[in-house]
Design a protein around this motif. Structure first.
Motif, PDB file in Angstrom:
ATOM      1  N   ARG A 120       0.831  -1.212   0.000  1.00  0.00           N
ATOM      2  CA  ARG A 120       0.000   0.000   0.000  1.00  0.00           C
ATOM      3  C   ARG A 120       0.862   1.258   0.000  1.00  0.00           C
ATOM      4  O   ARG A 120       0.580   2.225  -0.720  1.00  0.00           O
ATOM      5  CB  ARG A 120      -0.905  -0.028   1.231  1.00  0.00           C
ATOM      6  N   HIS A 121       1.915   1.251   0.793  1.00  0.00           N
ATOM      7  CA  HIS A 121       2.815   2.403   0.847  1.00  0.00           C
ATOM      8  C   HIS A 121       3.565   2.569  -0.475  1.00  0.00           C
ATOM      9  O   HIS A 121       3.701   3.684  -1.001  1.00  0.00           O
ATOM     10  CB  HIS A 121       3.806   2.213   1.997  1.00  0.00           C
ATOM     11  N   ALA A 172       1.063   3.847  -3.276  1.00  0.00           N
ATOM     12  CA  ALA A 172       0.034   4.764  -2.774  1.00  0.00           C
ATOM     13  C   ALA A 172      -0.521   5.669  -3.872  1.00  0.00           C
ATOM     14  O   ALA A 172      -1.733   5.926  -3.933  1.00  0.00           O
ATOM     15  CB  ALA A 172       0.596   5.608  -1.630  1.00  0.00           C
ATOM     16  N   ASP A 173       0.334   6.136  -4.759  1.00  0.00           N
ATOM     17  CA  ASP A 173      -0.109   7.071  -5.804  1.00  0.00           C
ATOM     18  C   ASP A 173      -0.953   6.385  -6.881  1.00  0.00           C
ATOM     19  O   ASP A 173      -1.757   7.041  -7.553  1.00  0.00           O
ATOM     20  CB  ASP A 173       1.103   7.740  -6.464  1.00  0.00           C
ATOM     21  N   ASP A 208      -7.723   1.411  -1.888  1.00  0.00           N
ATOM     22  CA  ASP A 208      -7.168   1.867  -0.627  1.00  0.00           C
ATOM     23  C   ASP A 208      -8.073   1.459   0.537  1.00  0.00           C
ATOM     24  O   ASP A 208      -7.600   1.002   1.582  1.00  0.00           O
ATOM     25  CB  ASP A 208      -6.998   3.387  -0.652  1.00  0.00           C
TER      26      ASP A 208
END
Length: 346
Positions: free
Chosen positions: A215-216, A219-220, A227
Motif C-alpha cells: 500500500r505504501h 500509494a499514488d 485503498d
C-alpha cells in the motif's frame, strides 16, 4: 520461499517457518502427549535394562546382604515425586487463579469479550459470530480471503501492471493460506491441539506487514476503492491476531488442567511402587532370567520407569506448551526469526 512485493516471504505453515526437522516438530507439537510420554518411558526402561545387562557385576552381587543402593535411589524418588507433583499443581493453580476474582473483574472480562465479538460481527456483517473457536476462526479467515479477492478486483482495471502483478501475488498467497487453514478447521474441536495447530499455520503477521508495504509502495497508483479494501484486509488480519492469542491462552489453561490431573493420577501408583521397593524389595528373592535378562534387573528397571512417569508426563506437556509459546511470542507484524529481505521500507 516465494517472492512477493520484493521481499522473501517466509513459509505459511509452522513447519516451514520453524525451519526444523518435520519429525522433531511433530514430536514437540503434533504428537499425542501420552504417546510422547510413553515413548520416552520405553526408551528409559530399555536403557536401564541394557545398562543392567552390560554391568560386569550382577545386581544381586553388587547389593550384597542389604539393599542400600536400591533403597537410596527409591527414597530419592519418593521425595522427588511428592515435591515435584506438589510444585507443579501449585504453579498450575496460580496460573488458573487468574480466572478467579470479584464480580467487577468478571464483569470487565465479559464486557471486553462481548465488545470484541461485536467488532468481529460488524466486520463479518453477521448478527452473531459463531460461538465455537474453530467456526469463529474459520469465519474470520473466509472473510479475510473474500476481502483479498475484492482487492484484486479493485485493481483489475489499473494500467499499472507492476501493481496488478504484485497484488495478485499477494492475494493468491493470502487466499491460498486462508483456504487451507479454513479447510483444516472444518472438523476440529477445541480441547484438542488441532484447532491451535491449524490457526498457527496462518502467517497473519507477515501478511499484515506485506499489505502495509504494498500500500505504501503504490500509494499514488491506488484508487480510493483499493485503498479502502486494504483497510478492510488489515482490519481482518488484526482481528485474527488477538483472537488467536485468546484461544491459545484458553488452550494453555486447558492443557495445564489436564497436566495437573495426569500427574496426580500417575503419582499414586508411582509412590506405591517406590515405597514397595524400599520396604519389600530383595534382589536375592527374585532369581532367574526372562529372555536372557536377570529378573532383578528387569524389576528395578521397571520400578524406576514407573517412578519417573509423572516427570515424563510433565516433560511431554511442557514441550508442546513451551514450543508454541516460543513460536508465538510476538503479536502483529513483528517477525522474531531470521528472514532474507533485500529491501526495506523508506
Amino acid at each position: 520461499m516465494s517472492e512477493s512485493g520484493g521481499s522473501a516471504q517466509p513459509g505459511d505453515t509452522m513447519r516451514e517457518r520453524a525451519n526444523e526437522s518435520r519429525v522433531k516438530l511433530w514430536i514437540l507439537m503434533e504428537a499425542n502427549r501420552w504417546f510422547v510420554a510413553g515413548g520416552t518411558l520405553i526408551a528409559v526402561f530399555v536403557a536401564l535394562v541394557v545398562l543392567g545387562v552390560l554391568d560386569p557385576s550382577p545386581l544381586q552381587q553388587y547389593i550384597g546382604p542389604s539393599d542400600d543402593a536400591v533403597d537410596t535411589v527409591f527414597q530419592g524418588f519418593v521425595g522427588a515425586i511428592i515435591t515435584g507433583v506438589t510444585l507443579v499443581v501449585t504453579l498450575n493453580q496460580l496460573v488458573l487463579s487468574q480466572e478467579l476474582g470479584p464480580v467487577g473483574d468478571q464483569q470487565s472480562r465479559m464486557e471486553g469479550a462481548m465488545e470484541f465479538r461485536r467488532e468481529i460481527e460488524d466486520a463479518l456483517d453477521v448478527p452473531a459470530a459463531p460461538p465455537e473457536p474453530a467456526s469463529f476462526m474459520k469465519a474470520l479467515l473466509d472473510e479475510t480471503a473474500l476481502r483479498a479477492e475484492t482487492l484484486a478486483d479493485a485493481v483489475d482495471e489499473s494500467r499499472d501492471e507492476d501493481l496488478k502483478e504484485e497484488i495478485r501475488s499477494y492475494v493468491d498467497g493470502l487466499t491460498g493460506n486462508a483456504d487451507e487453514v479454513s479447510d483444516t478447521l472444518e472438523d476440529t474441536q477445541f480441547g484438542t491441539f488441532d484447532v491451535l495447530s491449524a490457526i498457527l499455520n496462518f502467517n497473519y503477521s507477515w501478511k499484515v506487514f506485506l499489505a502495509r508495504k504494498i500500500r505504501h509502495k503504490h500509494a499514488d497508483a491506488l484508487s480510493e476503492e483499493a485503498d479502502d479494501t486494504f483497510d478492510d484486509i488489515i482490519e481482518s488480519l488484526t482481528f485474527f491476531g488477538p483472537a488467536r492469542e485468546h484461544f491459545k491462552t484458553l488452550y494453555f489453561q486447558w492443557e495445564l488442567v489436564n497436566l495437573s490431573r495426569a500427574m496426580l493420577y500417575t503419582a499414586v501408583p508411582a509412590l506405591v511402587v517406590t515405597i514397595s521397593m524400599i520396604i519389600y524389595f530383595d534382589a536375592k528373592a527374585i532369581p532367574g532370567y526372562t529372555f536372557g535378562i536377570s529378573n532383578d534387573v528387569l524389576t528395578v528397571s521397571l520400578a524406576s520407569t514407573i517412578a519417573i512417569t509423572p516427570f515424563m508426563i510433565l516433560l511431554a506437556f511442557i514441550l508442546r506448551i513451551a514450543t508454541v509459546a516460543k513460536r508465538t511470542l510476538s503479536i502483529g507484524p513483528f517477525i522474531l526469526r531470521e528472514t532474507k529481505r533485500s529491501d526495506e521500507l523508506d
